[in-house]
Design an enzyme around this catalytic site. Sequence first.
Site, PDB file in Angstrom:
ATOM      1  N   HIS A  88      -3.137   5.552  -4.150  1.00 18.79           N
ATOM      2  CA  HIS A  88      -2.311   4.313  -4.842  1.00 18.79           C
ATOM      3  C   HIS A  88      -3.356   3.621  -5.662  1.00 18.79           C
ATOM      4  O   HIS A  88      -4.562   4.151  -5.974  1.00 18.79           O
ATOM      5  CB  HIS A  88      -1.884   3.541  -3.706  1.00 18.79           C
ATOM      6  CG  HIS A  88      -3.109   3.443  -2.815  1.00 18.79           C
ATOM      7  ND1 HIS A  88      -4.173   2.514  -2.652  1.00 18.79           N
ATOM      8  CD2 HIS A  88      -3.208   3.569  -1.187  1.00 18.79           C
ATOM      9  CE1 HIS A  88      -4.923   2.373  -1.663  1.00 18.79           C
ATOM     10  NE2 HIS A  88      -4.350   3.092  -0.848  1.00 18.79           N
ATOM     11  N   HIS A 129      -7.020   3.435  -5.005  1.00 16.99           N
ATOM     12  CA  HIS A 129      -7.928   4.127  -5.135  1.00 16.99           C
ATOM     13  C   HIS A 129      -8.499   4.103  -6.617  1.00 16.99           C
ATOM     14  O   HIS A 129      -9.492   5.019  -7.085  1.00 16.99           O
ATOM     15  CB  HIS A 129      -7.320   5.588  -5.099  1.00 16.99           C
ATOM     16  CG  HIS A 129      -6.918   5.845  -3.624  1.00 16.99           C
ATOM     17  ND1 HIS A 129      -5.666   6.035  -3.324  1.00 16.99           N
ATOM     18  CD2 HIS A 129      -7.816   5.982  -2.573  1.00 16.99           C
ATOM     19  CE1 HIS A 129      -5.654   6.291  -1.854  1.00 16.99           C
ATOM     20  NE2 HIS A 129      -6.939   6.016  -1.593  1.00 16.99           N
ATOM     21  N   LYS A 150      -1.858  11.259   2.264  1.00 11.14           N
ATOM     22  CA  LYS A 150      -1.561   9.595   1.804  1.00 11.14           C
ATOM     23  C   LYS A 150      -1.299   9.146   0.344  1.00 11.14           C
ATOM     24  O   LYS A 150      -1.912  10.037  -0.362  1.00 11.14           O
ATOM     25  CB  LYS A 150      -2.549   8.699   2.444  1.00 11.14           C
ATOM     26  CG  LYS A 150      -2.464   8.766   4.084  1.00 11.14           C
ATOM     27  CD  LYS A 150      -3.438   7.778   4.473  1.00 11.14           C
ATOM     28  CE  LYS A 150      -3.684   7.730   6.364  1.00 11.14           C
ATOM     29  NZ  LYS A 150      -4.606   6.826   6.766  1.00 11.14           N
TER      30      LYS A 150
END
Length: 572
Positions: A130, A133, A127
Amino acid sequence: MVNFKEEISKLIAEQIQDLTAEEILSMIEVPQDAKMGDYAFPCFKLAKTLRKAPPLIARGIADAIRGNAMFEKVEQVNAYVNMFISREEFVGDVVSAVLTEKEEYGKSNVGGGKTVIVEYSSPNIAKPFHIGHIRSTVIGNSINKIYSALGYNVIRINHLGDYGTQFGKMICAYRHWGNKEDVINEPIKTLLSYYTKFHEEAESHPELNDEAREIFTKLEHGEPEEVELWQWFRDESLKEFSRVYKMLGIEFDSYNGESFYSDKMPRFVKELEEKGLLEESQGAHVVNLEKYGLGVALITKSDGSTLYITRDIAAAVYRKETYDFYKNIYVVASQQNLHFQQWIQILELMGYEWARDCVHVPFGLVSLEDGTMSTRHGRVVFLEDVLNRAVEQTREIIKEKGVATDNIDETAKQVGIGAVIFNELSNNRIKDYVFSWDKVLDFNGETGPYVQYTYARCASVLRNAGAEAVAKAEQADAVKASYLTGESAFQLARLLYKLPEVIREAGEKYEPSIVTRHIVDIAQSFNRFYHDEHILVDNEEEKTAKLALVLSAKTAIRNGLALLGMDAPERM
């Protein structure tokens, strides 16, 4: 470095037999208004034992300690003893300490080598890494650095999200719509597109969810084909994550994620059952925490599969058995507050005495200007894109302003990435905020670039002074502090003096923004000193003293930036 508060408490203790120096120390205040002194001692509590009016007690103490060389003056104001520290002695002591300790200034041995685990970042495999985070990543990294500076042995853990039903969905999507070349070329963006497509298709073809669950069950049972795909997704994701960590200058001691604990969970499910904590509920197994106001915690689903809470119990016990931690810190969003309250309570009920040594450090959420991020719907801002854009924009600013730098690319990286980190750590961690390109890349005001520019200004002053003058200023015994008693010099020294205390407070509160705000204050104070005082004067003794203060400010700013995970450019 002299602890002036402690010295004052000893001095006052000689005048008051009814209180210990430790009790007096706890009563000493630092007035908000500098006109009321550097320290103040209130005498209200002494009225009962000494049977005198507080102002009379204050007058007696003031008269008794006034002659001490530590003070410039001592005043009695109503029930307070207001003490003004000798500026020459104070500034001289601070500058001497910073010049002597250099990069060690601000550090301490409060931790005594005890082991502290800090778990942070922890993105999900396959994933996007982004902008959401960034919070766990840079807050956790700063807490790690602060605890290291406090003398703890820090173990840095990246608890990767590399297990769970989402991998069934990812593998299912790859088999239906994927191809190997696309994944190799752009792993995360490609896998995200598959994940997004899976959820779009599952709305009209719900049988895909059943297929994904079956695939995950096979993965849990170690079916070679599923395991091979899962391992490939994990390896490719880590390559991408490592690139971002390298940009941020972040390293970990362990990447043991959820999958590492998959074979360790049955032990704890059995233990919960043996201790009478497990209850059956509609085929699932739960721990009832209603009497603690924490609801019901799901341990295993009706199909027997485990959940985050089971893996976190296994992880905590493994860490205690492996590292024998003093503290086990989790830097995880405030959305998970209930989860952490539940599993820490469960650990306590299981009889683990160290359960409360596990600490959840929550933080607020990041949203986009047009709404909440959603991996499922592909609405994300990649962290790597943010960092690259910040570096590129900084490079353009450096070119426009004609900044003389040894390496424009390196300076752009230090300042651009530093701006992103500083923006993240400038506010209290618990606050939610909206991600805005304009705000992140605004280099004016109380920002990372401002602090870095101040550091570079210190470096510039020292270069202009010449190597011989700087070498002389580095010798603490050559510094005549009588030249550093002006208001701006004294206020700067006060902020430098406070840095070790600020670092301790930041550690106690798990709050890097305390350090961030303080180094902004130091930078602003240095710039006032730079404006108010002519530093490179003809008088050699005066020049040496002022350069020593410049060196001290430069050292403190560098040490503070390092605790945030930022570099300090010499030219900017």
